[in-house]
Motif scaffolding. Structure first.
Motif, mmCIF file in Angstrom:
data_model
loop_
_atom_site.group_PDB
_atom_site.id
_atom_site.type_symbol
_atom_site.label_atom_id
_atom_site.label_comp_id
_atom_site.label_asym_id
_atom_site.label_seq_id
_atom_site.Cartn_x
_atom_site.Cartn_y
_atom_site.Cartn_z
ATOM 1 N N ASN A 94 43.878 49.655 101.026
ATOM 2 C CA ASN A 94 42.756 50.377 100.448
ATOM 3 C C ASN A 94 42.771 50.217 98.941
ATOM 4 O OD1 ASN A 94 40.516 51.720 101.416
ATOM 5 N ND2 ASN A 94 41.743 53.283 102.420
ATOM 6 N N ARG A 97 37.819 52.001 94.191
ATOM 7 C CA ARG A 97 36.649 51.390 93.563
ATOM 8 C C ARG A 97 36.034 52.269 92.480
ATOM 9 N NH1 ARG A 97 34.679 47.067 96.591
ATOM 10 N NH2 ARG A 97 33.308 46.777 94.813
ATOM 11 N N SER A 100 36.246 58.734 94.172
ATOM 12 C CA SER A 100 37.008 58.868 95.417
ATOM 13 C C SER A 100 36.643 57.766 96.403
ATOM 14 C CB SER A 100 36.753 60.235 96.047
ATOM 15 O OG SER A 100 35.366 60.362 96.347
ATOM 16 N N ASN A 101 36.056 56.689 95.911
ATOM 17 C CA ASN A 101 35.620 55.621 96.802
ATOM 18 C C ASN A 101 36.640 54.503 96.873
ATOM 19 O OD1 ASN A 101 33.045 56.721 97.522
ATOM 20 N ND2 ASN A 101 32.425 56.315 95.423
ATOM 21 N N TYR A 102 36.914 54.071 98.089
ATOM 22 C CA TYR A 102 37.888 53.016 98.324
ATOM 23 C C TYR A 102 37.261 51.929 99.177
ATOM 24 C CZ TYR A 102 41.511 56.153 96.634
ATOM 25 O OH TYR A 102 42.270 56.975 95.855
ATOM 26 N N LYS A 103 37.756 50.724 99.021
ATOM 27 C CA LYS A 103 37.320 49.601 99.858
ATOM 28 C C LYS A 103 38.501 49.103 100.656
ATOM 29 C CE LYS A 103 36.966 45.282 98.547
ATOM 30 N NZ LYS A 103 36.535 44.027 97.901
ATOM 31 N N LEU A 104 38.299 48.937 101.947
ATOM 32 C CA LEU A 104 39.363 48.478 102.825
ATOM 33 C C LEU A 104 39.308 46.956 102.914
ATOM 34 C CD1 LEU A 104 41.535 49.896 104.507
ATOM 35 C CD2 LEU A 104 39.963 49.856 106.438
ATOM 36 N N ASN B 32 31.625 56.885 103.853
ATOM 37 C CA ASN B 32 31.490 55.509 103.375
ATOM 38 C C ASN B 32 31.226 54.657 104.613
ATOM 39 O OD1 ASN B 32 32.039 56.261 100.752
ATOM 40 N ND2 ASN B 32 34.191 55.706 100.865
ATOM 41 N N TYR B 34 30.575 50.610 106.266
ATOM 42 C CA TYR B 34 30.937 49.210 106.045
ATOM 43 C C TYR B 34 30.333 48.328 107.133
ATOM 44 C CZ TYR B 34 34.919 51.668 103.846
ATOM 45 O OH TYR B 34 35.715 52.520 103.106
ATOM 46 N N TYR B 36 31.413 44.526 108.494
ATOM 47 C CA TYR B 36 32.334 43.410 108.423
ATOM 48 C C TYR B 36 31.861 42.319 109.377
ATOM 49 C CZ TYR B 36 35.903 46.372 106.174
ATOM 50 O OH TYR B 36 36.605 47.197 105.317
ATOM 51 N N TYR B 49 28.979 47.455 101.759
ATOM 52 C CA TYR B 49 29.730 48.682 101.586
ATOM 53 C C TYR B 49 28.779 49.696 100.989
ATOM 54 C CZ TYR B 49 33.198 51.573 99.054
ATOM 55 O OH TYR B 49 33.944 52.581 98.538
ATOM 56 N N VAL B 51 28.351 53.872 99.751
ATOM 57 C CA VAL B 51 28.953 55.180 99.507
ATOM 58 C C VAL B 51 27.943 56.311 99.642
ATOM 59 C CG1 VAL B 51 30.712 54.180 98.013
ATOM 60 C CG2 VAL B 51 28.606 55.075 97.005
ATOM 61 N N LYS B 96 35.617 59.912 102.240
ATOM 62 C CA LYS B 96 35.951 59.598 100.845
ATOM 63 C C LYS B 96 37.469 59.677 100.700
ATOM 64 C CE LYS B 96 31.565 59.560 100.098
ATOM 65 N NZ LYS B 96 30.833 58.286 100.100
ATOM 66 N N GLY B 97 38.021 58.848 99.866
ATOM 67 C CA GLY B 97 39.471 58.849 99.702
ATOM 68 C C GLY B 97 40.112 57.673 100.406
#
Lengths: 116, 112
Positions: A94, A97, A100-104, B32, B34, B36, B49, B51, B96-97
């Motif tokens: 993770n 970004r 509190s935003n994350y990209k996997l 969030n 996504y 893929y 992506y 948010v 989030k997180g």
């Protein structure tokens, strides 16, 4: 940005043998690591995750992984595999970004084939 | 409990035809989201992506687009499909997180 390297694209093993699937990530201040499993024509299921705390993480189906910060690794292990463990395994990290935003981000996957 | 729905499961489309894949999430708010794509030997490539509603980040240049018309709805589209758009498409959501993501069952798209 983070990157994930799975060194082995395919790992064939015999039933009841031990297995290790390797994963290395690019270094960052905060690291959150995951292993997912994908059975044929299905989505991904979480096996285990490391967010903080103990570096040895136990997951479902008898799998475990160890977070090694100095080697930037998160290898997946199982002491004795079953035919039913045949699947593709993905390591993921993770990446923050902003806020509190994350990209996997995923590795390219390792196909584990367990033979009788 | 939270669930994620993705449909259709399989789709065969001719080159040049439009595409719309839909993904909805239940049991959570402000996730969030996504999209893929998975091609053999290439792992999971993050396409889009989001948010929040109307907020879309494109990770790679391509023939596809994404939209988020509602908080828990994420749509993958194309005006004209190419052969190279064939693949296995997965929708996912996360809170989030830095926690885990939850995946849909995927759509197998074959462009002929």
């Amino acid at each position: 940005a983070q990157s994930v390297t799975q060194l082995d694209s395919q790992v064939p093993v015999f039933e009841e043998a031990p297995v290790e699937l390797r994963c290395n990530y690019s270094s960052s201040v905060s690291v959150y690591l995951f292993w997912y499993v994908q059975y044929p024509n299905q989505g991904l299921q979480l096996l285990l995750k490391y967010l903080s705390g103990s570096t040895l993480v136990k997951g479902i189906n008898g799998f475990e992984a160890e977070f090694n910060k100095s080697q930037t690794s998160f290898h997946l292990r199982k002491p004795s595999v079953h035919i039913s463990d045949t699947a593709e395994y993905f390591c993921a990290v993770n990446d923050k970004r902003g806020g509190s935003n994350y990209k996997l981000t995923f590795g390219k996957g390792t196909l584990l084939t367990v033979n009788p | 409990s939270q669930t994620i729905h993705q449909w259709p499961a399989t789709l065969v489309q001719p080159v040049g035809s439009p595409l719309s894949l839909e993904c909805t999430v239940e049991g959570t708010s402000n996730p969030n989201l996504y999209w893929y794509r998975q091609a053999a030997g290439r792992g999971l490539q993050l396409l889009f992506y989001s948010v929040g509603i109307g907020q879309i980040s494109s990770e790679v240049p391509q023939n596809l687009s994404a939209s988020r018309p509602q908080d828990r709805q994420f749509i993958l589209s194309s005006k004209k499909l190419l052969l190279s758009d064939s693949g296995f498409y997965l929708c996912a959501w996360s809170s989030k997180g830095p926690g885990k993501a939850f995946f849909g069952q995927g759509t197998r798209l074959t462009v002929v």
